[in-house]
Structure formats: structure tokens, C-alpha cells
Design a protein around this motif. Structure first.
Motif, PDB file in Angstrom:
ATOM      1  N   ILE A  11       0.853  -1.197   0.000  1.00  0.00           N
ATOM      2  CA  ILE A  11       0.000   0.000   0.000  1.00  0.00           C
ATOM      3  C   ILE A  11       0.890   1.249   0.000  1.00  0.00           C
ATOM      4  O   ILE A  11       1.772   1.389   0.855  1.00  0.00           O
ATOM      5  CB  ILE A  11      -0.944  -0.016   1.221  1.00  0.00           C
ATOM      6  CG1 ILE A  11      -1.857  -1.252   1.172  1.00  0.00           C
ATOM      7  CG2 ILE A  11      -1.772   1.269   1.272  1.00  0.00           C
ATOM      8  CD1 ILE A  11      -2.662  -1.504   2.445  1.00  0.00           C
ATOM      9  N   VAL A  12       0.650   2.127  -0.969  1.00  0.00           N
ATOM     10  CA  VAL A  12       1.479   3.335  -1.133  1.00  0.00           C
ATOM     11  C   VAL A  12       0.632   4.544  -0.762  1.00  0.00           C
ATOM     12  O   VAL A  12      -0.381   4.827  -1.411  1.00  0.00           O
ATOM     13  CB  VAL A  12       1.990   3.483  -2.584  1.00  0.00           C
ATOM     14  CG1 VAL A  12       3.006   4.626  -2.679  1.00  0.00           C
ATOM     15  CG2 VAL A  12       2.589   2.177  -3.099  1.00  0.00           C
ATOM     16  N   ASN A  13       1.051   5.259   0.282  1.00  0.00           N
ATOM     17  CA  ASN A  13       0.274   6.424   0.713  1.00  0.00           C
ATOM     18  C   ASN A  13       1.135   7.364   1.542  1.00  0.00           C
ATOM     19  O   ASN A  13       1.854   6.916   2.446  1.00  0.00           O
ATOM     20  CB  ASN A  13      -0.936   5.975   1.548  1.00  0.00           C
ATOM     21  CG  ASN A  13      -1.934   7.089   1.759  1.00  0.00           C
ATOM     22  OD1 ASN A  13      -2.487   7.635   0.807  1.00  0.00           O
ATOM     23  ND2 ASN A  13      -2.168   7.463   3.002  1.00  0.00           N
ATOM     24  N   ASN A  50       2.095  -6.842  -5.494  1.00  0.00           N
ATOM     25  CA  ASN A  50       1.613  -5.705  -6.292  1.00  0.00           C
ATOM     26  C   ASN A  50       1.465  -4.445  -5.439  1.00  0.00           C
ATOM     27  O   ASN A  50       1.183  -4.513  -4.246  1.00  0.00           O
ATOM     28  CB  ASN A  50       0.258  -6.032  -6.928  1.00  0.00           C
ATOM     29  CG  ASN A  50       0.371  -7.117  -7.992  1.00  0.00           C
ATOM     30  OD1 ASN A  50       1.468  -7.559  -8.324  1.00  0.00           O
ATOM     31  ND2 ASN A  50      -0.756  -7.555  -8.511  1.00  0.00           N
ATOM     32  N   PHE A  51       1.647  -3.308  -6.088  1.00  0.00           N
ATOM     33  CA  PHE A  51       1.423  -2.015  -5.435  1.00  0.00           C
ATOM     34  C   PHE A  51      -0.059  -1.676  -5.468  1.00  0.00           C
ATOM     35  O   PHE A  51      -0.726  -1.855  -6.503  1.00  0.00           O
ATOM     36  CB  PHE A  51       2.198  -0.903  -6.151  1.00  0.00           C
ATOM     37  CG  PHE A  51       3.689  -0.996  -6.007  1.00  0.00           C
ATOM     38  CD1 PHE A  51       4.314  -0.670  -4.806  1.00  0.00           C
ATOM     39  CD2 PHE A  51       4.482  -1.390  -7.076  1.00  0.00           C
ATOM     40  CE1 PHE A  51       5.690  -0.741  -4.670  1.00  0.00           C
ATOM     41  CE2 PHE A  51       5.862  -1.466  -6.959  1.00  0.00           C
ATOM     42  CZ  PHE A  51       6.471  -1.145  -5.743  1.00  0.00           C
ATOM     43  N   LEU A  52      -0.576  -1.167  -4.352  1.00  0.00           N
ATOM     44  CA  LEU A  52      -1.925  -0.598  -4.307  1.00  0.00           C
ATOM     45  C   LEU A  52      -1.763   0.902  -4.119  1.00  0.00           C
ATOM     46  O   LEU A  52      -1.223   1.361  -3.102  1.00  0.00           O
ATOM     47  CB  LEU A  52      -2.730  -1.193  -3.149  1.00  0.00           C
ATOM     48  CG  LEU A  52      -4.164  -0.678  -3.005  1.00  0.00           C
ATOM     49  CD1 LEU A  52      -5.028  -1.079  -4.200  1.00  0.00           C
ATOM     50  CD2 LEU A  52      -4.801  -1.189  -1.709  1.00  0.00           C
ATOM     51  N   VAL A 383      -5.974   1.533  -7.399  1.00  0.00           N
ATOM     52  CA  VAL A 383      -5.367   0.877  -8.560  1.00  0.00           C
ATOM     53  C   VAL A 383      -4.327  -0.128  -8.064  1.00  0.00           C
ATOM     54  O   VAL A 383      -3.474   0.207  -7.235  1.00  0.00           O
ATOM     55  CB  VAL A 383      -4.694   1.924  -9.480  1.00  0.00           C
ATOM     56  CG1 VAL A 383      -3.970   1.248 -10.636  1.00  0.00           C
ATOM     57  CG2 VAL A 383      -5.722   2.919 -10.006  1.00  0.00           C
ATOM     58  N   LEU A 384      -4.406  -1.349  -8.575  1.00  0.00           N
ATOM     59  CA  LEU A 384      -3.388  -2.366  -8.318  1.00  0.00           C
ATOM     60  C   LEU A 384      -2.457  -2.449  -9.521  1.00  0.00           C
ATOM     61  O   LEU A 384      -2.930  -2.541 -10.667  1.00  0.00           O
ATOM     62  CB  LEU A 384      -4.029  -3.728  -8.070  1.00  0.00           C
ATOM     63  CG  LEU A 384      -4.478  -4.023  -6.636  1.00  0.00           C
ATOM     64  CD1 LEU A 384      -5.314  -5.293  -6.597  1.00  0.00           C
ATOM     65  CD2 LEU A 384      -3.283  -4.135  -5.691  1.00  0.00           C
ATOM     66  N   THR A 417      -3.524  -4.042 -13.093  1.00  0.00           N
ATOM     67  CA  THR A 417      -4.335  -5.270 -13.083  1.00  0.00           C
ATOM     68  C   THR A 417      -5.780  -5.018 -12.650  1.00  0.00           C
ATOM     69  O   THR A 417      -6.687  -5.705 -13.110  1.00  0.00           O
ATOM     70  CB  THR A 417      -3.711  -6.334 -12.158  1.00  0.00           C
ATOM     71  OG1 THR A 417      -3.674  -5.832 -10.815  1.00  0.00           O
ATOM     72  CG2 THR A 417      -2.290  -6.688 -12.618  1.00  0.00           C
ATOM     73  N   HIS A 418      -5.986  -4.063 -11.756  1.00  0.00           N
ATOM     74  CA  HIS A 418      -7.340  -3.754 -11.266  1.00  0.00           C
ATOM     75  C   HIS A 418      -7.471  -2.240 -11.069  1.00  0.00           C
ATOM     76  O   HIS A 418      -6.545  -1.608 -10.558  1.00  0.00           O
ATOM     77  CB  HIS A 418      -7.613  -4.399  -9.891  1.00  0.00           C
ATOM     78  CG  HIS A 418      -7.496  -5.889  -9.860  1.00  0.00           C
ATOM     79  ND1 HIS A 418      -6.285  -6.546  -9.949  1.00  0.00           N
ATOM     80  CD2 HIS A 418      -8.457  -6.856  -9.714  1.00  0.00           C
ATOM     81  CE1 HIS A 418      -6.495  -7.857  -9.874  1.00  0.00           C
ATOM     82  NE2 HIS A 418      -7.793  -8.075  -9.729  1.00  0.00           N
ATOM     83  N   THR A 419      -8.617  -1.704 -11.422  1.00  0.00           N
ATOM     84  CA  THR A 419      -8.952  -0.310 -11.101  1.00  0.00           C
ATOM     85  C   THR A 419     -10.332  -0.274 -10.456  1.00  0.00           C
ATOM     86  O   THR A 419     -11.289  -0.847 -10.993  1.00  0.00           O
ATOM     87  CB  THR A 419      -8.943   0.577 -12.361  1.00  0.00           C
ATOM     88  OG1 THR A 419      -7.669   0.503 -13.000  1.00  0.00           O
ATOM     89  CG2 THR A 419      -9.232   2.031 -12.000  1.00  0.00           C
ATOM     90  N   PHE A 420     -10.396   0.400  -9.313  1.00  0.00           N
ATOM     91  CA  PHE A 420     -11.667   0.601  -8.612  1.00  0.00           C
ATOM     92  C   PHE A 420     -12.046   2.078  -8.674  1.00  0.00           C
ATOM     93  O   PHE A 420     -11.204   2.943  -8.412  1.00  0.00           O
ATOM     94  CB  PHE A 420     -11.543   0.219  -7.133  1.00  0.00           C
ATOM     95  CG  PHE A 420     -11.166  -1.215  -6.893  1.00  0.00           C
ATOM     96  CD1 PHE A 420     -12.154  -2.161  -6.646  1.00  0.00           C
ATOM     97  CD2 PHE A 420      -9.834  -1.616  -6.898  1.00  0.00           C
ATOM     98  CE1 PHE A 420     -11.809  -3.496  -6.404  1.00  0.00           C
ATOM     99  CE2 PHE A 420      -9.484  -2.939  -6.663  1.00  0.00           C
ATOM    100  CZ  PHE A 420     -10.469  -3.889  -6.424  1.00  0.00           C
TER     101      PHE A 420
END
Length: 445
Positions: A11-13, A50-52, A383-384, A417-420
Motif C-alpha cells: 500500500i502506497v500512501n 503488487n502495489f496498491l 489501482v493495483l 491489473t485492477h482499477t476501482f
């Protein structure tokens, strides 16, 4: 209630990367922890390795609707945006007709409400004669005021100095500017036309729309902002010289004057005109290697606050015209985030810095409500990214309505790979789901 649990993500924040789990309930992030236990009704996504990241917020796009929908539209380009990890966009007013009245502006919001895959806001356009309309703009649900101080697609040039000063001194809203000095451009153009007639080579684009043209206009806008106290955001810096106008000596929240750089000015140089031609014809122009290096340095030392795209598609047929007839602009939203991750792989920038410039800072600068960060209670725009899943940009995987990309043929090491968007999984396994989950952005002001 819809619940999605993302497990084992990096998780990047806010300048940190930590491994953990995140729970989405309906539209919101409701829990972030080292470990969250799955329950029977949870949809679980294992993000191991993976990065979130918070979804990117692109503060400058041109989606061409209404009026130029043969090039692009809000549905097609927001679809490409979510595939590219951009979950919110701010669109510019030089559509047809120009968004220069409250009624025309609101029509664009109505289109987006029905068709946008991503969250959206639209800039109100300023002209030489619409001050009254500009001042009616609602700061709560409109991103800001856009002024073209150099002519570009849609010709909304504001060149009346008295009007400019009135706009700057009359509104408390953020004013975003396209800075190129028109007189300088016309003088340069006349010189090249005298030499080459109507067959001016595209390699001179950066000398026609020159460093001097950019600097004259940027410095004038900044002087006016300082004089009037206006809140100024300078779009798409392209030259080393302009960077002396900006500071990193004060924190972002105290800056009255902020700056943006676009992907193409960080990626290409004038040497690329020989192979890319009009495909990299932008306003302001892609300039020299020295300019690109200076832009990177200013991005990293915080004189530049935001990375955006200036996504501005045209058809390939339009771009294939001779240089003087070919329009400026190109499509970038689908490839912007992975392009910056390519720079991460090259050791130019950290993932934390990418997130700061593409998500946190746009949210801070525009005061966007509850977006741009991975925090409990914020909208689940997420985003992943798999940093080790190579792919190649080719015609069949380009989602832009115009069907081409200046980055065609590029190999990227990272893949989204995923977008929310608002908790809805809108993109997965290289496929955009038919869920138009976008909401109108609101602003804390």
C-alpha cells in the motif's frame, strides 16, 4: 452491502509503502490493517507483490465532447483512463461549443453523469468577454477557471490585459493557465514560413512555439497572480527557463502559485520529431534534452507539483496532414501511470513520489473532497499495479477512440491489473467492465 477485501498489497500512501490489507464497503475504504480476516460475503483479491495506489487524478484532459466526438468522447476516453489507472479527471473548456457559459458547462456534466467510467469535473472557460459568467461559477462543484493565454485547439485566446486582470482579481477560485505568448509565436512562424513556405518541417515546432514564448507568458501570468493575490496553477511547463519562476521553499499548502508537467514533456525531446513527426506535436511543444532534464529535476525537488497528461486526441488522418495543418495534441490517459512506473524502473523516481504527484497533490491543489489518498472514510478509488508484468503498446490494445498512441511500440515492465472507482471494480484482466461508476467531484471550498 458490497464488500471487497484486498489482501497482501504493498500500500502506497503519503510517502510510505507498507504491506497490508484493505477493505472496501460499498463506495468507501472502511478498514486498512496489517491483516483483515475474510468473511463469507467478501470478494477477496490477493495482491501479493503488487502495489496498491490511490487512483491517479488527471487535472488536464480534453475528451472532445460535445462537438468533436469523431476524435473522442467522454465514454471512450474515461474508459481508457480507468484502464490506465486514472480514476478522476478534470476536463478543459475548449470543446465545441466552448464551455464559457454556466448552461454550456452544465451540459457537459450531464453527459458525464450518464457516460463516464471515471470521476469527473469540468473547467469553466474564460474569454475576453464572459467575466459575468465566470463569476457565477460554483466553487463547490467546479474544479476551476481555465484561461488560454496562447492560442490552441478551439481558439479561446484571452489577450485583453484589462480583462485578464479583472478575472484574476475578481475570483477566489483556482485559475489554471495555458501560457504561450501569441505575438512571439506569430513572429517565429512568419520567419519559418518565409524560409519554407507552407512546407515547414515539424522539427521546428519547438522553435516556433519557443522557450521565449513560454517564459514571456508564464512570467506575465505569475506577476499578475502576485499583484492580485489570485490562486494560479500553471499547466504543462515545457522549458528549463520557466522553472526559475517557481519555488520549493514553502510547503504545497501555502503555495499560491503551483505548477504541472505532462508525461510527454518528461518522455520525449525534439530529437523525436524525426521519427514521431506530428504525433508528438503538442502545444506547448516538446523541447530539448536539457529542458526535459530540468523538468525532471524540478519535479523531484518539488518546484513542480503535479504530473498530468493534457490528453488531447485527434484522428490519425488529421495528424497525417502537413505540419502547419495538423492539430496539436495526443492521447495519453491509458499509458500515463505505467510510463511513470517505467521511470521508476529506470531509477528516476520513487513509487511514493509518483503517487504524490499524480494523486495526493492534485487532490490538495484542487481541494478535492475525500479522494487522492488511501485513508479510511475516503472513496475507494484504487489501482493495483504489477511491477513485473511486461506488455507492449499495440493497435489492438489501445482503447482511445482515435485508435493510436505516440507510445505505440513501447514495452512497459508494469501493468495495471485492477482499477476501482467508488468501490466498483471497473477494470480487471485487461478488460473494462461495463460499469459507469464515475461521480461528480466535489471540492472543499
Amino acid at each position: 452491502m458490497k464488500r471487497i477485501l484486498i489482501k497482501n498489497a504493498k500500500i502506497v500512501n503519503e510517502g510510505k509503502i507498507f504491506e497490508g490489507d484493505l477493505l472496501i464497503e460499498n463506495q468507501l475504504i472502511t478498514e486498512i490493517a496489517d491483516s483483515i480476516s475474510a468473511k463469507p460475503d467478501y470478494k477477496v483479491i490477493d495482491a501479493e507483490g503488487n502495489f496498491l495506489i490511490p487512483g491517479a487524478i488527471d487535472d488536464q484532459v480534453h475528451f472532445r465532447e460535445p462537438g468533436l466526438t469523431h476524435k473522442a468522447d467522454i465514454a471512450s476516453e474515461s474508459r481508457a483512463a480507468v484502464a490506465g489507472g486514472i480514476t478522476s479527471f478534470i476536463e478543459q473548456p475548449n470543446t465545441v461549443p466552448n464551455a464559457v457559459t454556466q448552461e454550456l458547462l452544465e451540459q457537459k456534466y450531464q453527459i458525464a453523469a450518464e457516460t463516464s467510467f471515471a470521476n469527473y469535473s469540468f473547467m469553466m472557460g474564460g474569454t475576453n468577454d464572459n467575466l459575468e459568467e465566470v463569476l457565477k461559477t460554483n466553487p463547490r462543484n467546479v474544479a476551476g477557471i481555465k484561461l488560454f493565454l496562447g492560442s490552441s485547439t478551439g481558439n479561446m485566446l484571452v489577450d485583453n490585459e484589462e480583462v485578464l486582470e479583472k478575472i484574476f482579481s475578481s475570483t477566489k477560485m483556482l485559475i489554471a493557465v495555458h501560457c504561450e505568448d501569441e505575438a512571439t509565436i506569430q513572429k517565429n512562424l512568419a520567419l519559418y514560413k518565409e524560409k519554407y513556405g507552407d512546407d515547414v518541417p515539424v522539427k521546428f515546432h519547438h522553435l516556433i512555439r519557443s522557450e521565449e514564448a513560454c517564459y514571456l507568458s508564464s512570467s506575465k501570468a505569475i506577476a499578475l497572480a502576485k499583484k492580485t493575490g489570485a490562486r494560479l496553477h500553471v499547466f504543462h511547463l515545457s522549458t528549463a527557463k520557466e522553472l526559475e519562476l517557481f519555488t520549493n521553499k514553502i510547503p504545497l499548502k501555502e503555495k499560491q502559485i503551483t505548477a504541472e508537467v505532462c508525461i510527454h514533456h518528461l518522455w520525449f525531446t525534439n530529437a523525436d520529431y524525426d521519427t514521431k513527426g506530428n504525433l508528438i506535436k503538442w502545444n506547448p511543444a516538446v523541447k530539448t534534452e536539457a529542458d526535459r532534464a530540468a523538468l525532471w529535476q524540478a519535479l523531484l525537488d518539488d518546484r513542480i507539483d503535479v504530473i498530468a497528461t493534457d490528453h488531447a486526441p485527434h484522428t490519425l488522418e488529421e495528424k497525417k496532414q502537413p505540419y502547419l495543418q495538423a492539430p496539436s495534441g495526443g492521447p495519453l490517459v491509458q499509458h500515463a501511470v505505467v510510463a511513470m512506473f517505467e521511470a521508476y524502473h529506470q531509477g528516476k523516481i520513487s513509487v511514493e513520489k509518483i503517487v504524490e504527484k499524480m494523486a495526493h497533490n492534485p487532490a490538495k491543489i484542487f481541494k478535492i473532497e475525500n479522494r487522492g489518498f488511501i485513508k479510511e472514510g475516503f472513496y475507494a478509488d484504487l489501482v493495483l499495479i504489477n511491477p513485473a508484468m511486461p506488455w507492449n503498446v499495440k493497435k489492438e490494445n489501445i482503447l482511445y477512440k482515435c485508435g493510436w498512441s505516440p507510445l505505440e511500440g513501447t514495452n512497459f515492465k508494469s501493468r495495471i491489473t485492477h482499477t476501482f472507482v467508488n468501490g466498483e471494480l471497473v477494470y480487471q484482466n485487461s478488460k473494462v467492465n461495463d460499469t459507469k461508476a464515475g461521480m461528480r467531484l466535489l471540492f472543499n471550498r
